[in-house]
Design a protein around this motif. Structure first.
Motif, short mmCIF file in Angstrom:
data_model
loop_
_atom_site.label_atom_id
_atom_site.label_comp_id
_atom_site.label_asym_id
_atom_site.label_seq_id
_atom_site.Cartn_x
_atom_site.Cartn_y
_atom_site.Cartn_z
N GLY A 8 0.80 -1.22 0.00
CA GLY A 8 0.00 0.00 0.00
C GLY A 8 0.83 1.27 0.00
O GLY A 8 0.32 2.34 0.32
N LEU A 9 2.10 1.19 -0.36
CA LEU A 9 2.91 2.41 -0.49
C LEU A 9 2.36 3.26 -1.62
O LEU A 9 2.08 2.74 -2.69
N PRO A 10 2.22 4.56 -1.42
CA PRO A 10 1.76 5.40 -2.53
C PRO A 10 2.85 5.47 -3.60
O PRO A 10 4.04 5.38 -3.29
N GLU A 11 2.43 5.63 -4.86
CA GLU A 11 3.41 5.64 -5.94
C GLU A 11 4.42 6.76 -5.77
O GLU A 11 5.60 6.59 -6.03
N ALA A 12 3.94 7.90 -5.30
CA ALA A 12 4.85 9.03 -5.08
C ALA A 12 5.33 9.02 -3.64
O ALA A 12 5.06 9.92 -2.85
N ALA A 13 6.05 7.95 -3.28
CA ALA A 13 6.44 7.77 -1.88
C ALA A 13 7.71 8.55 -1.53
O ALA A 13 8.01 8.75 -0.36
N ALA A 14 8.46 8.98 -2.54
CA ALA A 14 9.75 9.62 -2.28
C ALA A 14 9.60 10.82 -1.34
O ALA A 14 8.69 11.63 -1.49
N GLY A 15 10.48 10.90 -0.36
CA GLY A 15 10.45 12.02 0.58
C GLY A 15 9.57 11.78 1.78
O GLY A 15 9.58 12.54 2.75
N ALA A 17 7.97 9.71 5.13
CA ALA A 17 8.34 8.81 6.22
C ALA A 17 7.27 7.73 6.30
O ALA A 17 6.08 8.02 6.19
N VAL A 18 7.71 6.49 6.46
CA VAL A 18 6.79 5.35 6.45
C VAL A 18 7.09 4.45 7.64
O VAL A 18 8.26 4.13 7.89
N ASP A 19 6.06 4.04 8.37
CA ASP A 19 6.27 3.07 9.44
C ASP A 19 6.38 1.69 8.83
O ASP A 19 5.58 1.32 7.97
N LEU A 20 7.33 0.90 9.30
CA LEU A 20 7.38 -0.49 8.85
C LEU A 20 6.25 -1.26 9.53
O LEU A 20 5.92 -0.98 10.69
N PRO A 21 5.65 -2.23 8.83
CA PRO A 21 4.63 -3.06 9.48
C PRO A 21 5.25 -3.73 10.71
O PRO A 21 6.46 -3.94 10.76
N ARG A 22 4.39 -4.08 11.67
CA ARG A 22 4.86 -4.51 12.98
C ARG A 22 5.90 -5.64 12.94
O ARG A 22 6.97 -5.53 13.54
N GLU A 23 5.59 -6.70 12.17
CA GLU A 23 6.53 -7.83 12.13
C GLU A 23 7.86 -7.44 11.49
O GLU A 23 8.93 -7.86 11.94
N GLU A 24 7.76 -6.64 10.42
CA GLU A 24 8.97 -6.20 9.74
C GLU A 24 9.79 -5.31 10.68
O GLU A 24 11.03 -5.39 10.72
N GLY A 39 20.89 2.26 5.41
CA GLY A 39 20.19 2.19 4.13
C GLY A 39 19.42 0.87 4.00
O GLY A 39 19.93 -0.18 4.38
N VAL A 40 18.20 0.93 3.51
CA VAL A 40 17.39 -0.28 3.30
C VAL A 40 16.62 -0.11 1.99
O VAL A 40 16.72 0.93 1.33
N GLU A 41 15.88 -1.15 1.60
CA GLU A 41 15.00 -1.03 0.44
C GLU A 41 13.58 -1.41 0.85
O GLU A 41 13.38 -2.30 1.68
N LEU A 42 12.62 -0.73 0.27
CA LEU A 42 11.20 -1.06 0.50
C LEU A 42 10.61 -1.64 -0.78
O LEU A 42 10.85 -1.13 -1.88
N ILE A 43 9.83 -2.70 -0.61
CA ILE A 43 9.19 -3.37 -1.73
C ILE A 43 7.69 -3.21 -1.54
O ILE A 43 7.16 -3.49 -0.46
N ASP A 44 6.99 -2.73 -2.59
CA ASP A 44 5.54 -2.52 -2.40
C ASP A 44 4.71 -3.75 -2.77
O ASP A 44 3.50 -3.74 -2.60
#
Lengths: 246, 246
Positions: A8-15, A17-24, A39-44
């Motif tokens: 559910g990341l919005p397409e224009a996510a750049a910039g 701040a996003v909370d990681l889901p609880r388990e992640e 540094g990490v990577e997010l996969i939508d």
């Protein structure tokens, strides 16, 4: 590089701040011990991958700052593996490897020579286990899309679905002559490929004939008799080398 | 079809009666419960496969009558996999799958990022275990030749051996652009191919540069990051699809 799936990341996510889901977040903090600035990577899960940086990681959770989108890692060909239901551990190996190789979906099929049978409630548990294996493989290989791990289909339903793909490839021990490379030479632009691999006992002649009648290309995988899971992984790799990005 | 390895079979074996080696005979009698008249195949380990028939199977052993030679099942390309020493269970999976895919040899290599290390006497036991796995895979897939399962080499020795092959393929995460299919287009007739796969941590830049200096073709396996064992199996399958008989 550590990767996290955030659906559910919005397409224009750049910039943002996003909370990681609880388990992640728990995994990031407790196991990976990530800290602010890492540094990490997010996969939508729908094909997009983002570069990000840990903004906060503590016992309450973890948040990351999205830096920007990364180049796509999905194959230019959609490959759906239909596989005669094999034993559970073989299907698990295939699910992992096909995910890495970029497949779009893995669909077990109850075929004439399947020894294994789908098992009601246990079957659903097994499918969920395959999904977890695919998710882990997605994170490991860095692709953006999570392949579908389907519930087992009966043969007729599977045949009808296979026939809806642009190209249906059926490696068969008794096929002679035509190789995957020959089919590639005649169909260089195919972008939606179904691949049928028999169970441990192979594809029955009447199944191969029924597939042929639906337009399948029967192909040989050479003179050596491959185990079912080897045939699945090797022909998926060959398809990706011939039509895809391997 | 049940298959047995009988080393030292004479080339003109057709029409002859042959005793199965003791272990093979015990397996034939006690586990497979073969009886007089049952059809089997004999593998000489050097590339030849024969059709045969059980002539005698009792508690003293088993003998077969050789009917005649079968068409060869060896690949038209000799593929040697050099693989950065991975964990034991991964190397076992690779040994089995590469045997089925028709490889000539599997050579573990101690590379800069190898986590696993060869372990003296235990190392030899592990190599023997790989040989048993390869033998079983030879019987299962019906090929005539048993691929070599080599003892681990150091990097310099491995590099020198790799350079002696006609073509040296090095899939590398940081390689861009050139794919296996591109190398195939420029070297369609290659018949002796070395393939180097890094260990779990990948090939170090100085190793890739050293291979390049020895004439290696650095290639990409696509944008997804494959596990070491997936890279080995998938690129062997791609090599066999492009140059071999898959």
């Amino acid at each position: 590089m550590h990767r996290f799936i955030v659906k559910g990341l919005p397409e224009a996510a750049a910039g943002k701040a996003v909370d990681l889901p609880r388990e992640e977040a728990q995994h990031a903090v407790r196991v990976l011990r990530l800290r602010e600035g890492d540094g990490v990577e997010l996969i939508d899960g729908n094909g997009r991958v983002y570069a990000a940086e840990v903004a906060r990681a503590d016992r309450d959770g973890a948040a990351v700052l999205v830096r920007g989108g990364l180049p796509g890692r999905e194959a230019p060909v959609s490959l759906t593996l239909y596989m005669g239901l094999p034993k559970a551990e073989k299907l698990e190996l295939v699910a992992q490897k096909l995910t890495e190789l970029g497949a779009a979906a893995v669909v077990p099929v109850v075929m004439a020579r399947s020894v294994a049978r789908p098992e009601g409630k246990d079957g659903e548990k097994r499918r969920e286990r395959l999904e977890r294996i695919a998710l882990e493989a997605v994170k490991q290989c860095g692709r953006g899309r999570v392949p579908e791990m389907a519930a087992p289909l009966g043969w007729k339903e599977a045949l009808s679905r296979m026939a809806s793909h642009e190209l249906m490839l059926v490696p068969w021990e008794e096929a002679r002559g035509t190789r995957l490379g020959d089919v590639r030479a005649e169909n260089p632009g195919a972008r939606d490929i179904a691949l049928l691999i028999g169970p441990e006992g192979g594809i029955a002649p009447e199944e191969a004939q029924a597939a042929l009648a639906q337009g399948a290309k029967l192909v040989t995988l050479g003179p050596r008799i491959l185990r079912a899971e080897t045939a699945a992984i090797a022909s998926a790799a060959a398809v990706m080398a011939l039509w895809g990005d391997l």
